[in-house]
Scaffold this motif. Structure first.
Motif, short mmCIF file in Angstrom:
data_model
loop_
_atom_site.label_atom_id
_atom_site.label_comp_id
_atom_site.label_asym_id
_atom_site.label_seq_id
_atom_site.Cartn_x
_atom_site.Cartn_y
_atom_site.Cartn_z
N ILE A 1 0.88 -1.16 -0.08
CA ILE A 1 -0.14 -0.06 -0.04
C ILE A 1 0.65 1.21 -0.09
O ILE A 1 0.79 2.46 -0.66
N ALA A 2 1.96 1.35 0.70
CA ALA A 2 2.92 2.31 0.82
C ALA A 2 3.48 2.45 -0.43
O ALA A 2 3.68 3.82 -0.81
N THR A 3 4.00 1.71 -1.26
CA THR A 3 4.48 1.56 -2.32
C THR A 3 3.69 2.11 -3.52
O THR A 3 4.04 2.99 -4.22
N LEU A 4 2.56 1.59 -3.53
CA LEU A 4 1.45 2.06 -4.69
C LEU A 4 1.16 3.48 -4.25
O LEU A 4 1.27 4.39 -5.21
N SER A 5 1.00 4.00 -3.01
CA SER A 5 0.89 5.48 -2.61
C SER A 5 1.99 6.31 -3.11
O SER A 5 1.55 7.37 -3.60
N MET A 6 3.12 5.67 -2.97
CA MET A 6 4.44 6.66 -3.43
C MET A 6 4.38 6.64 -4.81
O MET A 6 4.95 7.70 -5.25
N GLN A 7 4.01 5.51 -5.56
CA GLN A 7 4.25 5.53 -7.01
C GLN A 7 2.99 6.52 -7.54
O GLN A 7 3.39 7.36 -8.37
N ILE A 8 1.95 6.59 -7.02
CA ILE A 8 0.95 7.33 -7.70
C ILE A 8 1.10 8.76 -7.19
O ILE A 8 1.10 9.84 -8.02
N ALA B 1 7.64 5.72 -14.15
CA ALA B 1 6.91 4.38 -13.80
C ALA B 1 8.02 3.27 -13.89
O ALA B 1 7.82 2.41 -12.97
N TRP B 2 8.89 3.32 -14.81
CA TRP B 2 9.90 2.48 -14.66
C TRP B 2 10.83 2.54 -13.66
O TRP B 2 11.38 1.58 -13.31
N TRP B 3 11.30 3.61 -13.51
CA TRP B 3 12.11 3.96 -12.35
C TRP B 3 11.50 3.45 -10.77
O TRP B 3 12.26 2.81 -9.86
N LEU B 4 10.41 3.49 -10.82
CA LEU B 4 9.71 3.21 -9.50
C LEU B 4 9.03 1.81 -9.45
O LEU B 4 8.09 1.38 -8.79
N HIS B 5 9.32 1.09 -10.59
CA HIS B 5 8.55 0.02 -10.70
C HIS B 5 7.18 -0.46 -10.71
O HIS B 5 6.66 -1.21 -10.08
N PHE B 6 6.51 0.39 -11.37
CA PHE B 6 5.19 0.37 -11.35
C PHE B 6 4.73 -0.90 -11.99
O PHE B 6 5.35 -1.47 -13.03
N PRO B 7 3.60 -1.42 -11.33
CA PRO B 7 3.04 -3.03 -11.79
C PRO B 7 2.25 -2.41 -13.10
O PRO B 7 1.83 -1.52 -13.44
N THR B 8 2.14 -3.82 -13.97
CA THR B 8 1.67 -3.61 -15.27
C THR B 8 0.08 -3.16 -15.06
O THR B 8 -0.21 -2.23 -15.98
N ALA C 1 4.14 10.09 -6.80
CA ALA C 1 5.12 10.92 -7.62
C ALA C 1 4.64 11.21 -9.03
O ALA C 1 4.94 12.45 -9.33
N VAL C 2 3.98 10.43 -9.57
CA VAL C 2 3.29 10.75 -10.99
C VAL C 2 2.28 12.02 -10.91
O VAL C 2 2.27 12.94 -11.88
N LEU C 3 1.59 11.91 -9.74
CA LEU C 3 0.65 13.26 -9.83
C LEU C 3 1.29 14.45 -9.19
O LEU C 3 0.93 15.53 -10.12
N VAL C 4 2.34 14.40 -8.65
CA VAL C 4 3.32 15.59 -8.41
C VAL C 4 3.79 16.18 -9.75
O VAL C 4 3.87 17.31 -10.18
N TRP C 5 4.35 14.89 -10.41
CA TRP C 5 4.98 15.45 -11.80
C TRP C 5 3.80 15.90 -12.79
O TRP C 5 4.25 16.95 -13.43
N LEU C 6 2.83 15.21 -12.99
CA LEU C 6 2.16 15.70 -13.72
C LEU C 6 1.27 17.07 -13.50
O LEU C 6 1.02 18.17 -14.19
N GLY C 7 1.28 17.34 -12.23
CA GLY C 7 0.69 18.71 -11.68
C GLY C 7 1.66 19.93 -12.06
O GLY C 7 1.25 20.86 -12.41
N LEU C 8 3.19 19.38 -11.94
CA LEU C 8 4.02 20.29 -12.37
C LEU C 8 4.14 20.68 -13.95
O LEU C 8 4.19 21.82 -14.41
N VAL C 9 3.77 19.74 -14.56
CA VAL C 9 3.70 19.66 -16.12
C VAL C 9 2.32 20.45 -16.38
O VAL C 9 2.47 21.56 -17.28
N PHE C 10 1.20 20.37 -16.06
CA PHE C 10 0.15 21.34 -16.22
C PHE C 10 0.17 22.61 -15.56
O PHE C 10 -0.34 23.68 -16.20
#
Length: 229
Positions: free
Chosen positions: A10-17, A59-66, A19-28
């Motif tokens: 659960i902690a891993t999934l939360s960290m992964q999501i 996603a590759w760096w953080l080993h996102f599941p398929t 990280a992506v949300l922060v990045w997308l927030g910066l992009v937009f």
């Protein structure tokens, strides 16, 4: 790459999501600022184009599941398709053309992660990075410095932009292959032909279809060439 096996799922999934949300927030946020300050619409589009493509690198760096990658790809595809008909992301449609390019881009990501992520994620990353960075730099360099132009099926391109696509794609591929396998001189036998084909497809694919022809061909051709070297 970050090893997430010692952290709870659960902690891993939360960290992964997160990280992506922060990045997308910066992009937009960046694209919205550029849009509000009346910057070149093509620049705004390419900030989003490159920025969203980099999500797969994260996603590759953080080993996102398929399953998470595929789910995100399907969601992104649905949003991209909707944006063709309604004003979901209006700053993406300010350059005087309306194609299914954004949808093709999202669809290509979905296909690549569905087919390659379990065993060969580096090739999925190659496909998306070649498209995001290569196409992005081709458009920006071509618009700013393109002097030798040509038109194919209504699409205006330049030799300068195509060369930028080739060089950027080659650089991106070298970086990804080094990260995946370490430095191997023989990988140039993969990088050069794939980057050249990507540049040709970007120049001659009509109606935004380069957003699917470039990433799919770059990913699968890279895999095939690597397998034969």
């Amino acid at each position: 790459m970050i090893a997430t096996s010692e952290i709870s799922p659960i902690a891993t999934l939360s960290m992964q999501i997160s990280a992506v949300l922060v990045w997308l927030g910066l992009v937009f946020l960046t694209s919205n600022i550029l849009h509000r300050f009346k910057q070149d619409p093509e620049l705004v589009r390419k900030v989003v184009h490159i920025g969203t493509g980099n999500v797969l690198l994260i996603a590759w760096w953080l080993h996102f599941p398929t399953w998470l990658c595929v789910s995100a790809g399907v969601t992104f595809s649905a949003i991209a398709l909707a944006s063709h008909y309604i004003s979901v992301l209006p700053m993406l449609n300010d350059v005087g053309r309306k194609t299914y390019g954004i949808f093709y881009y999202a669809l290509s990501i979905t296909i690549l992660v569905a087919l390659l992520w379990d065993r060969f994620p580096e090739y999925a990353v190659i496909g998306v990075m070649v498209m995001s960075w290569g196409d992005g730099m081709a458009a920006l360099i071509g618009k700013r410095f393109g002097k030798h132009t040509f038109v194919h099926m209504g699409n205006k391109r330049s030799l300068e932009g195509s060369f930028a696509m080739f060089v950027t794609s080659a650089i991106v591929m070298v970086i990804i292959l080094v990260l995946a396998n370490g430095f191997r001189f023989r990988d140039l036998g993969v990088v050069i032909p794939v980057a050249a084909i990507a540049a040709i497809l970007e120049a001659f694919s009509p109606g935004g279809t380069d957003n699917i022809s470039v990433p799919l061909s770059s990913a699968f051709l890279s895999y095939l060439l690597e397998s034969t070297l």
